[in-house]
Design an enzyme around this catalytic site. Structure first.
Site, PDB file in Angstrom:
ATOM      1  N   HIS A   1       0.845  -1.211   0.000  1.00 37.11           N
ATOM      2  CA  HIS A   1       0.000   0.000   0.000  1.00 37.11           C
ATOM      3  C   HIS A   1       0.878   1.258   0.000  1.00 37.11           C
ATOM      4  O   HIS A   1       0.606   2.221  -0.715  1.00 37.11           O
ATOM      5  CB  HIS A   1      -0.877   0.044   1.262  1.00 37.11           C
ATOM      6  CG  HIS A   1      -1.919  -1.033   1.330  1.00 37.11           C
ATOM      7  ND1 HIS A   1      -2.074  -1.853   2.427  1.00 37.11           N
ATOM      8  CD2 HIS A   1      -2.859  -1.426   0.440  1.00 37.11           C
ATOM      9  CE1 HIS A   1      -3.070  -2.687   2.218  1.00 37.11           C
ATOM     10  NE2 HIS A   1      -3.563  -2.458   1.017  1.00 37.11           N
TER      11      HIS A   1
ATOM     12  N   ARG B   1      -1.474  -6.373  -8.138  1.00 35.61           N
ATOM     13  CA  ARG B   1      -0.310  -7.184  -7.785  1.00 35.61           C
ATOM     14  C   ARG B   1      -0.077  -8.292  -8.788  1.00 35.61           C
ATOM     15  O   ARG B   1       1.023  -8.539  -9.212  1.00 35.61           O
ATOM     16  CB  ARG B   1      -0.512  -7.813  -6.393  1.00 35.61           C
ATOM     17  CG  ARG B   1      -0.426  -6.816  -5.269  1.00 35.61           C
ATOM     18  CD  ARG B   1      -0.963  -7.397  -4.007  1.00 35.61           C
ATOM     19  NE  ARG B   1      -2.345  -7.820  -4.190  1.00 35.61           N
ATOM     20  CZ  ARG B   1      -3.161  -8.188  -3.217  1.00 35.61           C
ATOM     21  NH1 ARG B   1      -2.717  -8.233  -1.988  1.00 35.61           N
ATOM     22  NH2 ARG B   1      -4.406  -8.525  -3.470  1.00 35.61           N
TER      23      ARG B   1
ATOM     24  N   LYS C   1     -16.058  -7.620   5.540  1.00 31.97           N
ATOM     25  CA  LYS C   1     -14.848  -8.397   5.772  1.00 31.97           C
ATOM     26  C   LYS C   1     -14.639  -8.513   7.262  1.00 31.97           C
ATOM     27  O   LYS C   1     -15.063  -7.637   8.015  1.00 31.97           O
ATOM     28  CB  LYS C   1     -13.621  -7.673   5.205  1.00 31.97           C
ATOM     29  CG  LYS C   1     -13.425  -7.836   3.719  1.00 31.97           C
ATOM     30  CD  LYS C   1     -12.106  -7.213   3.302  1.00 31.97           C
ATOM     31  CE  LYS C   1     -11.868  -7.384   1.814  1.00 31.97           C
ATOM     32  NZ  LYS C   1     -10.630  -6.746   1.387  1.00 31.97           N
TER      33      LYS C   1
HETATM   34  O1  PNS Z   1      -8.736  -3.013  -0.148  1.00 36.08           O
HETATM   35  P1  PNS Z   1      -9.954  -3.582  -0.783  1.00 36.08           P
HETATM   36  O2  PNS Z   1     -10.768  -4.350   0.244  1.00 36.08           O
HETATM   37  O3  PNS Z   1      -9.655  -4.398  -2.002  1.00 36.08           O
HETATM   38  O4  PNS Z   1     -10.857  -2.327  -1.249  1.00 36.08           O
HETATM   39  C1  PNS Z   1     -12.104  -2.528  -1.879  1.00 36.08           C
HETATM   40  C2  PNS Z   1     -12.907  -1.214  -1.895  1.00 36.08           C
HETATM   41  C3  PNS Z   1     -13.107  -0.712  -0.490  1.00 36.08           C
HETATM   42  C4  PNS Z   1     -12.176  -0.187  -2.705  1.00 36.08           C
HETATM   43  C5  PNS Z   1     -14.293  -1.505  -2.570  1.00 36.08           C
HETATM   44  O5  PNS Z   1     -14.911  -2.567  -1.921  1.00 36.08           O
HETATM   45  C6  PNS Z   1     -15.204  -0.286  -2.562  1.00 36.08           C
HETATM   46  O6  PNS Z   1     -15.019   0.633  -3.317  1.00 36.08           O
HETATM   47  N1  PNS Z   1     -16.206  -0.292  -1.658  1.00 36.08           N
HETATM   48  C7  PNS Z   1     -17.127   0.812  -1.501  1.00 36.08           C
HETATM   49  C8  PNS Z   1     -18.516   0.436  -1.977  1.00 36.08           C
HETATM   50  C9  PNS Z   1     -18.618   0.546  -3.479  1.00 36.08           C
HETATM   51  O7  PNS Z   1     -18.481   1.598  -4.072  1.00 36.08           O
HETATM   52  N2  PNS Z   1     -18.900  -0.603  -4.117  1.00 36.08           N
HETATM   53  C10 PNS Z   1     -19.044  -0.705  -5.546  1.00 36.08           C
HETATM   54  C11 PNS Z   1     -17.711  -0.990  -6.222  1.00 36.08           C
HETATM   55  S1  PNS Z   1     -18.060  -1.486  -7.871  1.00 36.08           S
END
Ligand code: PNS
Length: 162
Positions: free
Chosen positions: A18, A91, A42
Site C-alpha cells: 500500500h 499485484r 470483511k
Molecule cells: O482493499 P480492498 O478491500 O480491495 O478495497 C475494496 C474497496 C473498499 C475499494 C471496494 O470494496 C469499494 O469501493 N467499496 C465501496 C462500496 C462501493 O463503491 N462498491 C461498488 C464498487 S463497484
C-alpha cells in the site's frame, strides 16, 4: 492541471505494498486522498479509526497525501471530494478480475471518474493484508511485509485475542 486522486481500500492493516502505491501516486497526482472504506463485508482486525491513525502516521512526510474514510459508494465519495481518479494497485493476474469488474462498474456509475492502476512494485507483489495477518497469527515474521509500527500493532492484537 491539479488532479485529485482517491486511493480507497480496507487497509487492514496497511502494508509495504500500500505504501508503495501511496508513494508513487503522490508523485503523479497533485493530491492523494487515501480513504479507508467503512462498509466492507470483511472480518477486520483494526477499527476504522485505528487504520486511519496508522495510515496518518505512515504518510506524515507527504505534504500532498491525506487520510480519510468513507461510507457508501466509492464514486459518490470521489465526486464529493472533486476527485476524477481512483487509484488501485494491481499485484498479479489474480487481482485483475475483481478490479476489472469494479473499474467498469464505477465507470458506469460515474463516467467522469477514471480508475488508474499501478502495478505494485515487484518486491511487494506477493504481500496482502490477509497474508500478513495469517503469518503473524501463526508466529511467522512479518518484518519484511509491513512497517514496524504496523507489525507491533498486529502482534498486540494477536496477543490480546489469545
Ligand atoms: O482493499 P480492498 O478491500 O480491495 O478495497 C475494496 C474497496 C473498499 C475499494 C471496494 O470494496 C469499494 O469501493 N467499496 C465501496 C462500496 C462501493 O463503491 N462498491 C461498488 C464498487 S463497484
Amino acid at each position: 492541471m491539479r488532479t485529485i486522486a482517491v486511493y480507497p481500500g480496507s487497509f487492514d492493516p496497511p502494508t509495504f505494498g500500500h505504501l508503495d502505491i501511496i508513494d508513487r501516486s503522490s508523485r503523479v497526482f497533485s493530491r492523494v486522498i487515501v480513504s479507508v472504506a467503512l462498509n466492507i463485508r470483511k472480518n477486520v482486525m483494526f477499527t476504522p479509526a485505528e487504520r486511519v491513525a496508522l495510515l496518518g502516521k505512515l504518510t506524515r512526510s507527504y505534504s500532498n497525501v491525506e487520510i480519510d474514510s468513507f461510507r457508501g459508494l466509492l464514486v459518490n465519495y470521489a465526486r464529493d471530494k472533486g476527485a476524477h481518479v481512483v487509484v488501485r494497485g494491481l499485484r498479479a493476474i489474480s487481482d485483475f478480475e475483481y478490479e476489472f469488474q469494479m473499474a467498469h462498474m464505477n465507470k458506469k456509475l460515474a463516467a467522469e471518474v477514471d480508475t488508474v492502476f499501478m502495478m505494485t512494485g515487484e518486491r511487494y507483489s506477493y504481500i496482502s493484508s490477509n497474508i500478513v495477518k495469517e503469518i503473524a497469527a501463526f508466529g511467522g515474521k512479518i518484518d519484511d511485509l509491513v512497517p514496524a509500527l504496523v507489525r507491533d500493532q498486529v502482534l498486540r492484537k494477536i496477543r490480546k485475542g489469545k
